[in-house]
Design a protein around this motif. Structure first.
Motif, PDB file in Angstrom:
ATOM      1  N   PHE A  58       1.041  -1.299   0.338  1.00  0.00           N
ATOM      2  CA  PHE A  58      -0.059  -0.094  -0.034  1.00  0.00           C
ATOM      3  C   PHE A  58       0.860   1.248   0.064  1.00  0.00           C
ATOM      4  N   ASP A  59       1.929   1.329   0.563  1.00  0.00           N
ATOM      5  CA  ASP A  59       2.799   2.267   0.649  1.00  0.00           C
ATOM      6  C   ASP A  59       3.388   2.698  -0.682  1.00  0.00           C
ATOM      7  N   ARG A  60       3.830   1.941  -1.402  1.00  0.00           N
ATOM      8  CA  ARG A  60       4.303   2.022  -2.765  1.00  0.00           C
ATOM      9  C   ARG A  60       3.215   2.743  -3.502  1.00  0.00           C
ATOM     10  N   LEU A  61       2.068   2.014  -3.497  1.00  0.00           N
ATOM     11  CA  LEU A  61       0.799   2.709  -4.055  1.00  0.00           C
ATOM     12  C   LEU A  61       0.643   4.355  -3.665  1.00  0.00           C
ATOM     13  N   LEU A  62       0.805   4.366  -2.371  1.00  0.00           N
ATOM     14  CA  LEU A  62       0.429   6.030  -1.758  1.00  0.00           C
ATOM     15  C   LEU A  62       1.495   6.663  -2.548  1.00  0.00           C
ATOM     16  N   GLU A  63       2.859   6.283  -2.670  1.00  0.00           N
ATOM     17  CA  GLU A  63       3.907   7.046  -3.023  1.00  0.00           C
ATOM     18  C   GLU A  63       3.550   7.567  -4.406  1.00  0.00           C
ATOM     19  N   CYS A 106       0.496   7.993  -5.961  1.00  0.00           N
ATOM     20  CA  CYS A 106      -0.905   8.927  -5.800  1.00  0.00           C
ATOM     21  C   CYS A 106      -0.282  10.220  -5.350  1.00  0.00           C
ATOM     22  N   GLN A 107       0.394  10.023  -4.469  1.00  0.00           N
ATOM     23  CA  GLN A 107       0.950  11.353  -3.842  1.00  0.00           C
ATOM     24  C   GLN A 107       1.553  12.175  -4.859  1.00  0.00           C
ATOM     25  N   ARG A 108       2.374  11.541  -5.476  1.00  0.00           N
ATOM     26  CA  ARG A 108       3.440  12.299  -6.592  1.00  0.00           C
ATOM     27  C   ARG A 108       2.257  13.066  -7.570  1.00  0.00           C
ATOM     28  N   HIS A 109       1.166  12.336  -7.965  1.00  0.00           N
ATOM     29  CA  HIS A 109       0.429  12.814  -9.176  1.00  0.00           C
ATOM     30  C   HIS A 109      -0.886  13.395  -8.507  1.00  0.00           C
ATOM     31  N   ASP A 110      -1.160  13.585  -7.466  1.00  0.00           N
ATOM     32  CA  ASP A 110      -2.273  13.756  -6.669  1.00  0.00           C
ATOM     33  C   ASP A 110      -3.442  13.056  -7.248  1.00  0.00           C
ATOM     34  N   VAL A 111      -3.121  11.886  -7.478  1.00  0.00           N
ATOM     35  CA  VAL A 111      -4.247  10.699  -7.717  1.00  0.00           C
ATOM     36  C   VAL A 111      -5.113  10.626  -6.466  1.00  0.00           C
ATOM     37  N   THR A 112      -6.623  10.719  -6.546  1.00  0.00           N
ATOM     38  CA  THR A 112      -7.333  10.326  -5.372  1.00  0.00           C
ATOM     39  C   THR A 112      -7.676   9.015  -5.455  1.00  0.00           C
ATOM     40  N   LEU A 113      -7.338   8.274  -4.127  1.00  0.00           N
ATOM     41  CA  LEU A 113      -7.779   6.854  -4.168  1.00  0.00           C
ATOM     42  C   LEU A 113      -9.201   6.753  -3.685  1.00  0.00           C
ATOM     43  N   SER A 114      -9.861   5.689  -4.601  1.00  0.00           N
ATOM     44  CA  SER A 114     -11.261   5.281  -4.224  1.00  0.00           C
ATOM     45  C   SER A 114     -11.187   3.949  -3.665  1.00  0.00           C
ATOM     46  N   LEU A 115     -11.224   3.573  -2.514  1.00  0.00           N
ATOM     47  CA  LEU A 115     -11.014   2.322  -1.840  1.00  0.00           C
ATOM     48  C   LEU A 115     -12.085   1.492  -2.259  1.00  0.00           C
ATOM     49  N   GLY A 116     -11.968   0.497  -3.008  1.00  0.00           N
ATOM     50  CA  GLY A 116     -13.171  -0.181  -3.534  1.00  0.00           C
ATOM     51  C   GLY A 116     -13.821  -1.325  -2.690  1.00  0.00           C
ATOM     52  N   ASP A 117     -14.982  -1.584  -3.035  1.00  0.00           N
ATOM     53  CA  ASP A 117     -15.718  -2.573  -1.901  1.00  0.00           C
ATOM     54  C   ASP A 117     -15.681  -3.954  -2.853  1.00  0.00           C
ATOM     55  N   GLY A 118     -14.423  -4.837  -2.631  1.00  0.00           N
ATOM     56  CA  GLY A 118     -14.650  -5.979  -3.572  1.00  0.00           C
ATOM     57  C   GLY A 118     -15.573  -7.019  -3.158  1.00  0.00           C
ATOM     58  N   LEU A 119     -16.250  -6.858  -1.923  1.00  0.00           N
ATOM     59  CA  LEU A 119     -16.906  -7.747  -1.257  1.00  0.00           C
ATOM     60  C   LEU A 119     -18.522  -6.966  -1.077  1.00  0.00           C
ATOM     61  N   ARG A 120     -18.696  -5.936  -2.001  1.00  0.00           N
ATOM     62  CA  ARG A 120     -20.057  -5.281  -1.970  1.00  0.00           C
ATOM     63  C   ARG A 120     -21.081  -6.770  -2.175  1.00  0.00           C
ATOM     64  N   PRO A 121     -22.101  -6.314  -1.487  1.00  0.00           N
ATOM     65  CA  PRO A 121     -23.317  -7.570  -1.658  1.00  0.00           C
ATOM     66  C   PRO A 121     -23.994  -7.276  -3.216  1.00  0.00           C
ATOM     67  N   GLY A 122     -24.114  -8.446  -3.709  1.00  0.00           N
ATOM     68  CA  GLY A 122     -24.621  -8.633  -5.318  1.00  0.00           C
ATOM     69  C   GLY A 122     -26.129  -8.781  -5.150  1.00  0.00           C
TER      70      GLY A 122
END
Lengths: 434, 434
Positions: A205-210, A212-228
C-alpha cells in the motif's frame, strides 16, 4: 517537501485555485472548503497532468455528485463510441466519468477520454492489468503498480483499488448466495487463494500511496465484497472489508493522499441509512461513493430506477457521490441511450437529495419550472428541465397525436393533452377571483 | 339492517369471502384481516355489481398496492385504446385502475373497463359531471349525486370525492406558487367562489354516504389542495384540508362506508415521513393512497422515476397504495408505452418497500433471480423479472450487437456483454476453491 496534493495544501493552510473554484460552484466559503479538504471530508480529484480539468469537490457538505461509467468490453464497443458516451454523459450532467474499458485499445481510449473530459476521470487499474496477461493468476504487484503509474502519468484523477479485501474474508464471501460480484474483488480473491498470498495492493500500500501522492491521484477504496443481491447485504463479509478500508483511509491521509470509500451494491431500503452512518463513523467522514444501491433484484431492464431509489436515499443519508446504474445493468454493456437514461435517473436522485438537504440554491430550478408551468410557458419549462430534448420530444408527440397547433405557436398554449382546456386545473385556478 | 359493506360485516364479526381471499393472498390470518377492516385500517373495494372482481385489500399491514390511471381526454384516445391500456396495466402488475376519462363516451368506456377488469376500478365522478354541463359553474349537487349513483350501479369499486376542500381554504391556496393542481379541487374552489357557497359534497355528505353504503363503494377522500410543486408542499392549505378529511373519515366509518385518504403530490424527500405519520395519526390509520409523490419538479419526461423515489419512501413510511405517475406526466396524456413504464416503476417502488418492511415472502422473487444469475440461467432470470419481455429484448439486442450465439443456445451462457468471459465476477468467484 513540496505540497503535491490538495490534501497537503489544505493541511498546510493554503487555499488552492481548485478549492476556490469548488467554493464558488457550491456557494460556500473557500476557507470552509480548505478545512474540509484538510479533514479529509472533501476530496478534489485533480491530477496535475489533467490540464483541461474543471475541478469539483466531493463530500457530504457539498452537492451530491454523480459518476457515469463508460468504456468498452472485450465483446463490445469501439473507441469512437466511448467518446460519444462521454459526450452524452457530460451533456446530461455527469460530474465524473470512469473509463472501465476492458477490451481493445484500453490505453488509447483512456488517453482520448482524459483529453476530452473537463470532468474528473476515474479508472480501475486492475482491469488494464488483466488485459496485459494471458491468465489473471499471472498478475503481480510490479505489473499492477506499473499500470497505476502509467495511468497516473496520463492524468487519471481517481482510481478504484480493492486493497481492503483480505484472505481471511474470502471464506465469508463463499457462504453468500452470490459470492463476489465485484470484478476486481473476484479476481483478487481468486488470486489470493491460488497463490496462498495476501492481497498485493494491501501488502504494498505504501508504494501505491507514493505514486498517488506524486500525481495527486485520489484513491477510491473499492468494496470488492459489496453485496450482489439483497440476500447478501450488510453481512459479515461486507463489514469485515469495510473495517480494513477504514484503516487504509487513515494511511492515505497520513501520506497526504486524498481518499474516498466505495459502497454497496444491493441494499434493501431499510438498511441504507445504517450503511451510510456506518461508513461515515468508521472512516472518519471520508466521502462515500456508492454504486446505486439497487433496492430490489427483480427488475432487470429497469435497474436505473431501482438504483435511483436507493441512491436518493443514500445521498439523503450522507453519501457524497452516486455511481449511476443504467437500464442495461445485469444484462449487457450500456449503449449511448442507456448512458443518457442512467445519468438522468441519477441526476434526479442527486437533485432530490440536495433539495431535501437544503443545499444552497438547490430548489431554484424547481421553482423556476413551477413558475413556467403556471405561466404555460412551455419553452421555459423545457429549458429548466434536466433533459430538455426529451421533454420537447414528448410534448411534440402529444400535440401531433391530437393534431393541435404546431410547436412554433406553442409558447403560450394554456393546456396540455393530459387534461385539455376544460379540465385544466391551472387554467381553472387562475380564474378564481379573490 | 342487512350488512352491505365489508366494513359492516367486519364490525359485526363476519369474515366475508373477500376477507378470506385477501388473507390468502397476503399470507395472513382471515381473522386479522377482519379486525383490520373493522378498525378501518384495511379497505377491500368491492362493489356488489363488479361480479368479475378478484378482491384485494389496501392497508398498511398488507403488501403495497399500486394504481394505474387510464382513461381518455377531450383531446386524445379512443375506447379501444383505453382497453389496451387496461390490459398492459394489469399484465405489468397494477392492483387497481382508475378510469379518469374526460372525453367522449365516458359512460361506455367505464362500462367496458369494469367488465374487463378483475382489479378494483376507481373513478373521479366530478369528471363525468363536468362533461355533462356546458359551463362547470352549472354543476349542482343533484347532478353530482346522480353521476355517483349511476357509476355505483355500474360497479365502480371506489370513487375520489373532494369533500374536504372548504371555502375558507381557498385563500390559503391562492397564496401558493401553483395554487391548485387537482382538477377536482380547482373546479370545486372556483365553484364555491362563484356561487359563494360551501363545497356541495361536504354539505351533502350524508346523501353521498347513503349511496356508497348501498353499493359498498369505497370512498377515496381526494386532496383537492395537494401541493403541485416542492415550494407548496406541507403548507397551511394542504393540512387545513387534511383536518377536514380526518373528520369525514370518521363520518364514513360511522355510516359503515369504507374509506381511504388521498395524499400528495409534490413533496421533497425530507418531508415524506412526516406526511405519512401525520395522515396516519389524524385519520386513525385510514389507508393512505398517495400520488407519487414527485420529489423534484425539474424532470418532465422522467416523472415516473422522480415519483418512484417518493413512492418507495412513502410506502416504506406507511402509505398503503401508490398512484403511478408516467413519463408523460406534466406533458400529455399517457399512451400505452407510458402506462407500461409507469406501472413497472411503481411495482419497483412498492416491492422495494415490501422487502424493506419484511412482508411475508416479499423477497422470494429477488432470491430466485439471484440464484438464477449465479447459475447463468437466463431464462429463469427473465421469468422472475418484473418485465420479462423487456429484459429478454435487451439481452437479445446485446447479443446481436456482439454477434454472440443466438438466443436458443443462451440458456446457460456463462457471461454477458457487460464483462465478457475473462472479467465475469460470477464466473471467477465460482472458480475459487475453498
Amino acid at each position: 517537501m513540496r505540497e503535491n496534493t490538495q490534501l497537503e495544501k489544505a493541511v498546510k493552510g493554503d487555499i488552492s485555485p481548485e478549492m476556490r473554484e469548488v467554493a464558488a460552484k457550491e456557494h460556500l466559503d473557500p476557507e470552509f472548503i480548505r478545512s474540509e479538504v484538510a479533514a479529509g471530508r472533501i476530496v478534489i480529484p485533480a491530477n496535475h497532468t489533467h490540464t483541461n480539468l474543471a475541478p469539483i469537490g466531493i463530500g457530504k457538505s457539498l452537492t451530491t455528485k454523480i459518476n457515469a461509467n463508460i468504456g468498452n468490453s472485450a465483446m463490445s464497443s469501439c473507441p469512437k463510441k466511448e467518446l460519444a458516451k462521454l459526450d452524452v454523459a457530460l451533456r446530461c450532467g455527469a460530474d465524473t466519468v470512469m473509463d472501465l474499458s476492458t477490451g481493445e485499445n484500453i490505453c488509447e481510449i483512456r488517453r482520448s477520454i482524459v483529453a476530452a473530459s473537463p470532468a474528473p476521470v476515474g479508472t480501475v487499474p486492475i482491469y488494464e492489468a488483466l488485459s496485459l496477461v494471458e491468465d489473471p493468476m499471472l498478475i503481480d504487484i510490479e505489473l499492477l503498480l506499473k499500470v497505476v503509474e502509467q495511468q497516473a502519468k496520463q492524468g487519471v484523477d481517481y482510481m478504484t483499488i480493492h486493497a481492503g479485501l483480505l484472505r481471511e474474508h474470502v471464506p465469508l464471501a463463499m457462504k453468500r448466495l452470490m459470492r463476489i460480484v465485484s470484478r476486481g474483488g473476484a479476481v483478487t480473491a481468486k488470486w489470493m487463494q491460488h497463490h496462498q498470498k495476501e492481497n498485493p495492493f494491501h501488502e504494498n500500500f505504501d508504494r501505491l500511496l507514493e505514486i498517488c501522492q506524486r500525481h495527486d491521484v485520489t484513491l477510491s477504496l473499492g468494496d470488492g465484497l459489496r453485496p450482489g443481491c439483497l440476500a447478501d447485504s450488510s453481512d459479515d463479509a461486507q463489514f469485515a472489508e469495510l473495517q480494513v478500508i477504514a484503516r487504509l483511509v487513515r494511511k492515505c491521509r497520513d501520506a497526504g493522499v486524498q481518499v474516498m470509500v466505495e459502497g454497496p451494491g444491493h441494499v434493501p431500503l431499510d438498511q441504507i441509512e445504517m450503511n451510510m452512518r456506518k461508513e461515515d463513523k468508521l472512516c472518519d467522514g471520508a466521502p462515500f461513493y456508492i454504486l446505486g444501491p439497487v433496492v430490489a433484484d427483480c427488475a432487470p431492464g429497469y435497474d436505473h430506477i431501482t438504483s435511483a431509489i436507493g441512491a436518493a436515499m443514500g445521498a439523503f443519508h450522507g453519501a457524497s457521490m452516486l455511481c449511476y446504474v443504467t437500464p442495461r445493468e445485469h444484462l449487457g454493456l450500456p449503449d449511448i441511450e442507456d448512458v443518457r437514461q442512467g445519468v438522468i435517473a441519477f441526476k434526479i436522485a442527486a437533485h432530490a437529495a440536495d433539495v431535501a438537504l437544503k443545499r444552497p440554491h438547490a430548489r431554484d430550478r424547481d421553482d423556476a419550472i413551477s413558475r413556467a408551468r403556471m405561466a404555460f410557458d412551455w419553452e421555459a419549462q423545457f429549458n429548466f428541465s434536466l433533459d430538455p430534448e426529451r421533454a420537447r420530444e414528448i410534448r411534440a408527440q402529444s400535440l401531433q397525436e391530437t393534431q393541435q397547433q404546431p410547436l412554433n405557436d406553442d409558447k403560450k398554449s394554456d393546456h396540455c393533452t393530459m387534461c385539455g382546456p376544460k379540465y385544466c386545473s391551472l387554467k381553472t385556478s387562475l380564474e378564481i377571483t379573490e
